[in-house]
Design a protein around this motif. Structure first.
Motif: not given
Length: 403
Positions: A36-44
């Motif tokens: 989720l942190q990775a999605v948060h920082l780079r949505d998509g």
């Protein structure tokens, strides 16, 4: 490609996890948090991106994303066909289900926003004040903003960017000189008024986190943020996206750096602070008392018309800002110095020559990587930063209820 901020390690240190149930649950939480942190920082991000960034096996990432989809936190979609070989990797997007109310009390208004994961501002509003607001005024404004921005649906919490020194542990505003506040338990008062968990921090700390994660400081390890506004100059420092705030949370007050030994008295009790010599009020007065909303276009006209007493004031302020930034570089060794508010307007219209002249006299080594840039997030800056005060707990344990 812009460098990505570091993602926390997905695996606990020390090799294979203990087979007990509690350790398996902890490992699952860590892995969910990493995804989720990775999605948060780079949505998509695609599942392939998430696999690379987290170091997890692709089947593990697929299962974790599916769990987050079932919880309504993220959604997946397939990109348009590219004509390449093989199946495209699904892209993962944060949904709007995770929502944070943010508040920023200022001299003329209390600003509110509804913010989701990925630094997305979903809605914003403001409640104007005819005079510097009292704590009761801010409580009333907060209720109105909550009712306007989030009349239905759950909130994960409330993040507050306060213009003053804040005890981060208790949510108390120790002092906000421009509001006339001292020892105000703002966090507990708002929590009772809004019936929601509230986290309060200094507005500059919120600003540096926002720019470090999503704005002009993205990809830099050490970031200094300076914002110039009606309440003076706020400053903060972030290392790896986390504010460096000192023993009691009061670090980063760069606005009170000494730049002129025979300067004007400052409200803090000292003389010649940066914010007494570099001041939006003095700048507006030199420009003919133009409204704050006309500051940047007026600066552009003055710079183009040169010379004038107004241009002399612009250069005087940039000179003292350069003095402060030389000290910042020598003491903090930042990669990126991000300027916001009227400081950014000064640089955009006049350039960085005056600042560069002072930075050239900073210590060798410290000055080599230091780069002055203007803030990228604009009006969203403090909303995005204040939201991180709440979202950091969501990111640490994505499936928790938050209450």
């Amino acid at each position: 490609m812009t460098p990505r901020p570091p993602t926390p390690p997905a695996h606990p240190a020390g090799g294979a996890p203990d087979p007990s149930g509690s350790d398996r649950d902890d490992l699952r939480r860590r892995n969910l948090a990493a995804v989720l942190q990775a999605v948060h920082l780079r949505d998509g991000s695609t599942r392939a991106d998430l696999t690379r960034e987290t170091g997890l096996h692709r089947s593990t990432v697929r299962a974790l994303v599916a769990e987050l989809v079932r919880a309504g936190i993220v959604t997946e979609d397939l990109p348009a066909p590219s004509g390449g070989v093989g199946r495209p990797s699904p892209r993962v997007h944060a949904t709007d289900a995770t929502r944070v109310l943010t508040l920023h009390p200022e001299l003329d208004a209390t600003h509110g926003a509804l913010v989701g994961l990925g630094g997305r501002v979903l809605a914003r509003a403001r409640v104007p004040h005819d005079a510097p607001p009292t704590p009761d005024d801010v409580l009333a404004a907060a209720r109105e903003l909550r009712d306007r921005l989030a009349p239905t649906g759950p909130l994960r919490g409330v993040g507050v960017a306060a213009p003053g020194l804040v005890d981060r542990r208790t949510g108390h505003v120790v002092v906000a000189p421009h509001l006339g506040w001292r020892d105000v338990p703002l966090g507990p008062l708002l929590a009772a008024a809004l019936d929601a968990p509230v986290t309060v921090d200094n507005d500059a700390n919120c600003g540096v986190v926002a720019e470090a994660l999503f704005g002009a400081g993205r990809g830099a390890r050490a970031v200094v943020y300076l914002n110039g506004g009606a309440s003076g100059i706020g400053g903060s420092v972030a290392d790896g996206g986390t504010p460096t705030v000192g023993a009691h949370g009061f670090g980063g007050e760069i606005g009170h750096t000494l730049v002129r030994s025979d300067g004007r008295p400052c409200h803090c009790g000292a003389d010649g602070c940066l914010e007494t010599e570099v001041s939006r009020a003095r700048l507006l007065a030199a420009l003919g008392d133009v409204p704050a909303s006309e500051l940047e276009p007026t600066l552009a006209r003055v710079v183009a018309a040169r010379p004038s007493t107004a241009l002399a004031e612009i250069d005087r302020q940039l000179g003292y800002l350069g003095v402060a930034l030389r000290t910042v570089v020598n003491v903090l060794n930042p990669e990126r110095i991000v300027l916001g508010g009227f400081l950014a307007a000064l640089v955009r219209t006049r350039g960085t020559a005056a600042l560069d002249a002072h930075l050239a006299r900073a210590l060798p080594g410290a000055r080599e990587d230091a780069r002055v840039v203007t803030a990228a997030l604009g009006a969203d800056l403090l909303a995005v930063g204040a939201a991180q005060l709440v979202l950091r707990d969501v990111l640490a344990d994505p499936l928790s209820t938050g209450r």
